[in-house]
Design an enzyme around this catalytic site. Structure first.
Site, PDB file in Angstrom:
ATOM      1  N   HIS A   4      -2.366   6.729   4.299  1.00  0.00           N
ATOM      2  CA  HIS A   4      -1.313   5.723   4.521  1.00  0.00           C
ATOM      3  C   HIS A   4       0.072   6.185   4.094  1.00  0.00           C
ATOM      4  CE1 HIS A   4      -0.368   1.120   4.725  1.00  0.00           C
ATOM      5  NE2 HIS A   4       0.099   1.808   5.762  1.00  0.00           N
ATOM      6  N   CYS A   9       0.789  -1.236   0.000  1.00  0.00           N
ATOM      7  CA  CYS A   9       0.000   0.000   0.000  1.00  0.00           C
ATOM      8  C   CYS A   9       0.816   1.279   0.000  1.00  0.00           C
ATOM      9  CB  CYS A   9      -0.920   0.011   1.220  1.00  0.00           C
ATOM     10  SG  CYS A   9      -2.099  -1.347   1.286  1.00  0.00           S
TER      11      CYS A   9
END
Length: 487
Positions: free
Chosen positions: A175, A119
């Site tokens: 993130h 990610c």
């Protein structure tokens, strides 16, 4: 680059050069803007005679003389969505009519890749246009604590476009670091609504450490409804605003990332919340939950959600002048359908980095097209900066290349290397050939045109080619930050 037809419906055309329309707006005095505004080349004979057309398909043409403007940009990411999880990419059991339609209205990419296999490194590569290994935060695979993040001083897609006159917003998963040091609002986005961490429980919004993780700007925002519904509402509201300037919206869904909770699964949600509050740090991984059917339900919900946002965009009257891009942040996970690719998320095999990618821009790009040109996340950064008239920061040179000439002016892309590095694995693609070294330590060589599954190792048969690709990988790696000792 060599072109190969792959999974191409009868009403779509495959291979470069694409059909494209002219882009001839004045987008400022920068060199990037001047390049975008160049005279459009006529469609080539190869383009005009490409095989695979069907009656009713839009002809290859350049729509000269049409009004032009810098596009709005709606950049949508799914989370851990596998390459073949959309029905237009071959999923036999998942139905994604809205995303399939998006691809038919523009370009569906068969050989598109994420910037990394997990990610946060991919998000670094997209936001900066550079290899994740250029920055300390990009070395985390993925970010799991507050020690690193995307430095606010580093130029980003958002900060550069904002400097060129765009409004910018990020809705959904960030993130790329945690408060108090890292945030989208510190890195070029005017607005942020979403979660900071890599995963959260869809109803309670509890993250991996048991923390509450839903924010508006840098302040907690309480909403205990199903997360995908909330993000869809927020994005629909944003695109329907009365914008007075072009805009960039990064819409980052967490679907279909674990935990495997669909809309309405309140009992499963309550059980995971109970475990989190009892101190079970692995509860969100949901290793004892989920199924192929539950995953199907989540992917189809993602498809409906994208469809809702696109309907809102159409109601706003901005559809024609909005570039919409959809992709996944990396390859699929446990329940993903990746056939015929090998590997999954976290691996540099094709299944870990090849992702579904769709692009639509009605004002400039014809529909019913399929491209098998190899591209990846940093390329989209360079492309969007050029289309938005923003100049990259020379102190932070991009590793991606702009595809504007390919998409809009009929230029055949030059062959170049796509580079990846994760702990214990390395990969480089040049044309049809891929060099790969997995955790076992053996160098392998695959011809992806003949062997997308990466089963026929050509290393022994092509030692010189293998040596050349390995040397190219090592040259690029030598210019990146080393991984921390012991990692």
């Amino acid at each position: 680059m060599t072109s190969h037809t792959s999974n191409t419906p009868s009403n779509e055309r495959s291979g470069p050069p694409l059909s494209r329309r002219a882009f001839s707006t004045a987008v400022g005095a920068t060199a990037a803007a001047a390049a975008v505004g160049a005279q459009t080349a006529p469609a080539s004979a190869a383009s005009a005679s490409a095989p695979g057309g069907a009656p009713g398909e839009r002809p290859f043409r350049a729509a000269l003389g049409k009004h032009a403007r810098r596009p709005n940009i709606l950049f949508i990411l799914g989370d851990d969505l596998g390459w073949a999880d959309l029905s237009s990419y071959g999923a036999p059991h998942i139905r994604t009519p809205h995303l399939d339609k998006l691809g038919r209205q523009g370009v569906r990419f068969t050989d598109a890749y994420s910037g990394s296999a997990t990610c946060s490194p991919t998000r670094f590569s997209l936001y900066t246009g550079r290899y994740p290994g250029r920055t300390k935060g990009g070395l985390a695979e993925p970010i799991a604590d507050r020690s690193v993040g995307l430095e606010p001083t580093h130029p980003t897609l958002a900060s550069l476009l904002r400097g060129a006159g765009y409004a910018t917003a990020l809705i959904g998963k960030w993130h790329c670091g945690y408060l108090p040091d890292y945030s989208p609002t510190r890195s070029g986005w005017d607005e942020f609504f979403g979660n900071f961490g890599g995963a959260l429980e869809y109803y309670s919004k509890l993250g991996l450490g048991g923390e509450y993780d839903l924010y508006e700007g840098d302040a907690e925002y309480k909403d205990l409804r199903y997360y995908t519904r909330i993000l869809t509402e927020r994005a629909s509201e944003y695109v329907q605003r009365d914008h007075h300037k072009p805009w960039l919206l990064n819409l980052n869904f967490t679907t279909p990332h674990w935990p495997w909770i669909a809309d309405g699964d309140t009992e499963a949600s309550a059980e995971i919340v109970r475990r989190i509050k009892a101190g079970d740090r692995s509860a969100l991984w949901h290793a004892d939950g989920g199924s192929v059917e539950k995953y199907k339900e989540m992917v189809e919900d993602l498809d409906r959600s994208v469809g809702e946002v696109l309907k809102a965009l159409k109601r706003s009257g901005q559809e024609e002048d909005t570039l919409v891009f959809f992709a996944s942040d990396n390859g699929g996970e446990r329940f993903s359908y990746n056939w015929p690719l090998s590997g999954n998320k976290s691996s540099l095999q094709e299944g870990g980095i090849r992702v579904p990618s769709l692009l639509r821009w009605p004002a400039r790009i014809d529909g019913h097209q399929v491209s098998d040109v190899p591209v990846y996340s940093p390329d989209w950064t360079a492309t969007l900066l050029e289309l938005g008239g923003a100049r990259p920061d020379p102190a932070h040179p991009l590793d991606g290349v702009s595809l504007a000439g390919y998409l809009l002016r009929g230029e055949v892309p030059e062959e170049r290397d796509l580079f990846w590095r994760v702990r214990g694995e390395r990969a480089l693609r040049r044309g049809d050939w891929k060099y790969y070294r997995g955790k076992g330590g053996a160098d392998q060589l695959f011809n992806l045109a003949d062997d997308r599954r990466e089963q026929a190792d050509r290393a022994a048969a092509e030692p010189e080619r293998l040596a050349g690709l390995r040397a190219a990988w090592e040259r690029t790696d030598s210019g990146l930050l080393p991984y921390p000792t012991g990692s």
